[in-house]
Design a protein around this motif. Structure first.
Motif, PDB file in Angstrom:
ATOM      1  N   PRO A  11       1.046  -1.214   0.376  1.00 20.84           N
ATOM      2  CA  PRO A  11      -0.079   0.077   0.056  1.00 20.84           C
ATOM      3  C   PRO A  11       0.861   1.512   0.257  1.00 20.84           C
ATOM      4  O   PRO A  11       2.043   1.382   0.791  1.00 20.84           O
ATOM      5  CB  PRO A  11      -0.868  -0.473   1.724  1.00 20.84           C
ATOM      6  CG  PRO A  11      -0.759  -1.272   1.553  1.00 20.84           C
ATOM      7  CD  PRO A  11       0.415  -2.040   1.370  1.00 20.84           C
ATOM      8  N   GLY A  12       0.887   1.954  -1.031  1.00 21.45           N
ATOM      9  CA  GLY A  12       1.209   3.657  -0.367  1.00 21.45           C
ATOM     10  C   GLY A  12       0.582   4.281   0.050  1.00 21.45           C
ATOM     11  O   GLY A  12      -0.080   5.246   0.104  1.00 21.45           O
ATOM     12  N   ILE A  13       1.321   4.744   0.835  1.00 17.60           N
ATOM     13  CA  ILE A  13       0.711   5.565   2.167  1.00 17.60           C
ATOM     14  C   ILE A  13       1.482   5.799   2.516  1.00 17.60           C
ATOM     15  O   ILE A  13       2.732   6.085   3.247  1.00 17.60           O
ATOM     16  CB  ILE A  13       0.327   4.311   3.832  1.00 17.60           C
ATOM     17  CG1 ILE A  13      -0.396   3.201   3.402  1.00 17.60           C
ATOM     18  CG2 ILE A  13       0.108   5.024   4.468  1.00 17.60           C
ATOM     19  CD1 ILE A  13      -0.548   2.204   4.194  1.00 17.60           C
ATOM     20  N   ASP A  14       1.115   7.439   3.183  1.00 15.16           N
ATOM     21  CA  ASP A  14       1.533   8.601   3.341  1.00 15.16           C
ATOM     22  C   ASP A  14       2.353   8.512   4.523  1.00 15.16           C
ATOM     23  O   ASP A  14       1.442   8.406   5.229  1.00 15.16           O
ATOM     24  CB  ASP A  14       0.780   9.910   3.463  1.00 15.16           C
ATOM     25  CG  ASP A  14       1.631  11.668   3.440  1.00 15.16           C
ATOM     26  OD1 ASP A  14       2.718  11.589   4.525  1.00 15.16           O
ATOM     27  OD2 ASP A  14       0.444  12.691   3.198  1.00 15.16           O
ATOM     28  N   PRO A  15       3.475   8.508   4.991  1.00 13.39           N
ATOM     29  CA  PRO A  15       4.191   8.395   5.963  1.00 13.39           C
ATOM     30  C   PRO A  15       4.012   9.044   6.849  1.00 13.39           C
ATOM     31  O   PRO A  15       4.128   8.186   8.139  1.00 13.39           O
ATOM     32  CB  PRO A  15       6.210   8.129   5.920  1.00 13.39           C
ATOM     33  CG  PRO A  15       5.608   9.366   4.476  1.00 13.39           C
ATOM     34  CD  PRO A  15       4.881   9.117   3.703  1.00 13.39           C
ATOM     35  N   TYR A  16       3.396  10.538   6.769  1.00 11.28           N
ATOM     36  CA  TYR A  16       2.430  11.590   8.122  1.00 11.28           C
ATOM     37  C   TYR A  16       1.171  11.710   8.875  1.00 11.28           C
ATOM     38  O   TYR A  16       1.075  12.175   9.373  1.00 11.28           O
ATOM     39  CB  TYR A  16       3.520  12.898   7.593  1.00 11.28           C
ATOM     40  CG  TYR A  16       4.702  12.816   7.357  1.00 11.28           C
ATOM     41  CD1 TYR A  16       5.398  12.747   8.151  1.00 11.28           C
ATOM     42  CD2 TYR A  16       5.403  12.959   6.264  1.00 11.28           C
ATOM     43  CE1 TYR A  16       7.167  12.502   8.143  1.00 11.28           C
ATOM     44  CE2 TYR A  16       6.888  13.040   6.225  1.00 11.28           C
ATOM     45  CZ  TYR A  16       7.471  12.333   7.076  1.00 11.28           C
ATOM     46  OH  TYR A  16       9.419  12.885   7.308  1.00 11.28           O
ATOM     47  N   LYS A  17       0.992  10.090   7.907  1.00 13.68           N
ATOM     48  CA  LYS A  17      -0.491  10.546   8.407  1.00 13.68           C
ATOM     49  C   LYS A  17      -1.237   9.006   9.056  1.00 13.68           C
ATOM     50  O   LYS A  17      -1.056   8.367   8.453  1.00 13.68           O
ATOM     51  CB  LYS A  17      -1.243  10.963   6.781  1.00 13.68           C
ATOM     52  CG  LYS A  17      -1.690  12.051   6.683  1.00 13.68           C
ATOM     53  CD  LYS A  17      -2.393  12.121   5.216  1.00 13.68           C
ATOM     54  CE  LYS A  17      -2.559  13.630   4.179  1.00 13.68           C
ATOM     55  NZ  LYS A  17      -2.787  13.770   3.419  1.00 13.68           N
ATOM     56  N   ASN A  18      -1.832   8.441   9.870  1.00 11.91           N
ATOM     57  CA  ASN A  18      -2.766   8.059  10.238  1.00 11.91           C
ATOM     58  C   ASN A  18      -3.639   7.516   9.730  1.00 11.91           C
ATOM     59  O   ASN A  18      -4.647   8.150   8.935  1.00 11.91           O
ATOM     60  CB  ASN A  18      -3.221   8.161  11.740  1.00 11.91           C
ATOM     61  CG  ASN A  18      -3.638   6.717  12.443  1.00 11.91           C
ATOM     62  OD1 ASN A  18      -2.834   5.805  11.887  1.00 11.91           O
ATOM     63  ND2 ASN A  18      -4.311   6.962  13.759  1.00 11.91           N
ATOM     64  N   PHE A  19      -3.780   5.926   8.906  1.00 17.58           N
ATOM     65  CA  PHE A  19      -4.478   5.766   7.968  1.00 17.58           C
ATOM     66  C   PHE A  19      -6.324   4.579   9.034  1.00 17.58           C
ATOM     67  O   PHE A  19      -4.947   3.821   9.640  1.00 17.58           O
ATOM     68  CB  PHE A  19      -4.352   5.049   6.651  1.00 17.58           C
ATOM     69  CG  PHE A  19      -3.645   6.137   5.945  1.00 17.58           C
ATOM     70  CD1 PHE A  19      -4.481   6.422   5.258  1.00 17.58           C
ATOM     71  CD2 PHE A  19      -2.395   5.846   6.154  1.00 17.58           C
ATOM     72  CE1 PHE A  19      -3.831   7.780   3.868  1.00 17.58           C
ATOM     73  CE2 PHE A  19      -1.963   6.994   5.205  1.00 17.58           C
ATOM     74  CZ  PHE A  19      -3.044   7.953   3.927  1.00 17.58           C
ATOM     75  N   ASP A  20      -6.705   4.483   8.256  1.00 13.95           N
ATOM     76  CA  ASP A  20      -7.967   3.613   9.129  1.00 13.95           C
ATOM     77  C   ASP A  20      -7.543   1.890   8.493  1.00 13.95           C
ATOM     78  O   ASP A  20      -7.726   2.262   6.652  1.00 13.95           O
ATOM     79  CB  ASP A  20      -9.574   3.378   9.159  1.00 13.95           C
ATOM     80  CG  ASP A  20     -10.273   2.410   9.662  1.00 13.95           C
ATOM     81  OD1 ASP A  20      -9.441   1.211   9.703  1.00 13.95           O
ATOM     82  OD2 ASP A  20     -11.219   2.468   9.052  1.00 13.95           O
ATOM     83  N   LEU A  21      -6.327   0.815   7.946  1.00 15.19           N
ATOM     84  CA  LEU A  21      -6.256  -0.149   7.891  1.00 15.19           C
ATOM     85  C   LEU A  21      -7.104  -0.999   7.880  1.00 15.19           C
ATOM     86  O   LEU A  21      -7.123  -2.307   6.777  1.00 15.19           O
ATOM     87  CB  LEU A  21      -5.358  -0.683   8.387  1.00 15.19           C
ATOM     88  CG  LEU A  21      -4.067   0.382   7.961  1.00 15.19           C
ATOM     89  CD1 LEU A  21      -2.404  -0.511   8.622  1.00 15.19           C
ATOM     90  CD2 LEU A  21      -3.623   0.934   6.443  1.00 15.19           C
ATOM     91  N   SER A  22      -8.146  -1.221   8.279  1.00 16.61           N
ATOM     92  CA  SER A  22      -9.645  -2.394   8.573  1.00 16.61           C
ATOM     93  C   SER A  22     -10.209  -2.599   7.568  1.00 16.61           C
ATOM     94  O   SER A  22     -10.392  -3.789   6.996  1.00 16.61           O
ATOM     95  CB  SER A  22     -10.435  -1.241   9.630  1.00 16.61           C
ATOM     96  OG  SER A  22     -11.526  -0.201   9.458  1.00 16.61           O
ATOM     97  N   PRO A  23     -10.225  -1.733   6.146  1.00 14.65           N
ATOM     98  CA  PRO A  23     -10.852  -2.383   5.058  1.00 14.65           C
ATOM     99  C   PRO A  23      -9.763  -3.329   4.212  1.00 14.65           C
ATOM    100  O   PRO A  23     -10.125  -3.908   3.692  1.00 14.65           O
ATOM    101  CB  PRO A  23     -10.468  -1.018   4.313  1.00 14.65           C
ATOM    102  CG  PRO A  23     -10.658   0.107   4.666  1.00 14.65           C
ATOM    103  CD  PRO A  23     -10.592  -0.268   6.327  1.00 14.65           C
ATOM    104  N   LEU A  24      -9.081  -3.546   4.376  1.00 16.76           N
ATOM    105  CA  LEU A  24      -7.652  -4.414   4.522  1.00 16.76           C
ATOM    106  C   LEU A  24      -8.412  -5.967   4.735  1.00 16.76           C
ATOM    107  O   LEU A  24      -7.912  -7.308   4.469  1.00 16.76           O
ATOM    108  CB  LEU A  24      -6.228  -4.391   4.422  1.00 16.76           C
ATOM    109  CG  LEU A  24      -5.209  -3.010   3.993  1.00 16.76           C
ATOM    110  CD1 LEU A  24      -3.931  -2.391   4.573  1.00 16.76           C
ATOM    111  CD2 LEU A  24      -5.400  -3.307   2.898  1.00 16.76           C
ATOM    112  N   VAL A  25      -8.805  -6.166   5.117  1.00 19.29           N
ATOM    113  CA  VAL A  25      -9.955  -6.842   6.058  1.00 19.29           C
ATOM    114  C   VAL A  25     -10.526  -7.896   4.632  1.00 19.29           C
ATOM    115  O   VAL A  25     -10.718  -8.765   5.256  1.00 19.29           O
ATOM    116  CB  VAL A  25     -10.746  -7.185   7.360  1.00 19.29           C
ATOM    117  CG1 VAL A  25     -12.286  -6.039   6.897  1.00 19.29           C
ATOM    118  CG2 VAL A  25     -10.828  -8.611   8.165  1.00 19.29           C
ATOM    119  N   LEU A  26     -10.569  -6.912   3.920  1.00 22.64           N
ATOM    120  CA  LEU A  26     -11.657  -6.659   2.520  1.00 22.64           C
ATOM    121  C   LEU A  26     -11.090  -8.123   1.606  1.00 22.64           C
ATOM    122  O   LEU A  26     -11.185  -8.927   0.800  1.00 22.64           O
ATOM    123  CB  LEU A  26     -12.534  -6.118   1.884  1.00 22.64           C
ATOM    124  CG  LEU A  26     -13.300  -5.756   3.296  1.00 22.64           C
ATOM    125  CD1 LEU A  26     -13.898  -4.409   2.517  1.00 22.64           C
ATOM    126  CD2 LEU A  26     -14.408  -6.709   4.252  1.00 22.64           C
TER     127      LEU A  26
END
Length: 215
Positions: A11-26
């Motif tokens: 996943p391309g994730i901005d290193p300075y932002k918190n993300f909700d990763l729960s959708p990866l459960v799908l």
């Protein structure tokens, strides 16, 4: 999220932002997920729902502390490192409780580079109970030479617990403060013999050796 043809995701994730990763459960079909470098993420997701997930790698995401989400997963290969070995070489990842590893029945390949918040005995006893492991990768100086020999005696045949490894034309002896660029093969073999003797001595010893005090 449709993942019919997704095998491996980074996943391309901005290193300075918190993300909700729960959708990866799908992700029902994904076999490998790698997350690299994030200064804000604090929570992962329930990976037991990703029934085909076999490999998970987390690097340089040092605000994650709860790894119970890995329990009851089908993960076979797990990498948790608190540095990226490029711009940083000292781990900043704290994991106080490693008991989640006992609830990962398919785990075969484990790589850890974490801050040691517990005693050496805690880590040694924990790893020694992971009898399904085929590969264990730890920093060379995570334990002493003697402690690695004790662990190798209790995890026979596990890759990563050999007394030395070859790096180009030099040899790196396993263990805290042991030579990292040894070129004399005679000395390498002396270390190997000593390691094998220690393994034989520790085979029936349930109490791991302590790290010697600094003089």
């Amino acid at each position: 999220m449709s993942d019919t043809n997704i095998y491996d995701i980074w996943p391309g994730i901005d290193p300075y932002k918190n993300f909700d990763l729960s959708p990866l459960v799908l992700l029902n079909n994904t076999a490998s997920i790698s997350i690299y470098y994030n200064l804000k993420i604090t929570k992962l997701w329930d990976m037991s729902k990703n029934r085909r997930l076999e490999c998970f790698r987390l690097s340089d995401c040092n605000h994650v502390s709860d790894f119970s989400c890995l329990m009851h997963s089908n993960i076979e290969e797990l990498t948790l490192t608190g540095c990226n070995y490029l711009s940083s070489f000292t781990s900043k990842l704290h994991i106080d409780d490693l008991s989640f590893l006992f609830e990962m029945p398919k785990l075969k390949d484990l790589a850890l580079d974490i801050v040691k918040d517990q005693s050496d005995a805690y880590y040694l006893k924990t790893f020694s109970k992971l009898t399904n492991l085929r590969v264990l990768t730890l920093p060379d100086g995570f334990f002493t030479f003697e402690q690695y020999a004790w662990l190798a005696a209790h995890l026979p045949g596990v890759e990563g617990l050999e007394p030395y490894r070859e790096v180009y034309d030099t040899y790196c002896i396993i263990g805290y403060r042991k030579p990292r660029e040894l070129t004399d093969m005679k000395k390498v073999k002396q270390y190997e013999q000593q390691y094998n003797e220690l393994m034989a001595m520790y085979k029936d010893c349930d109490i791991p050796p302590e790290k010697p005090c600094k003089k």
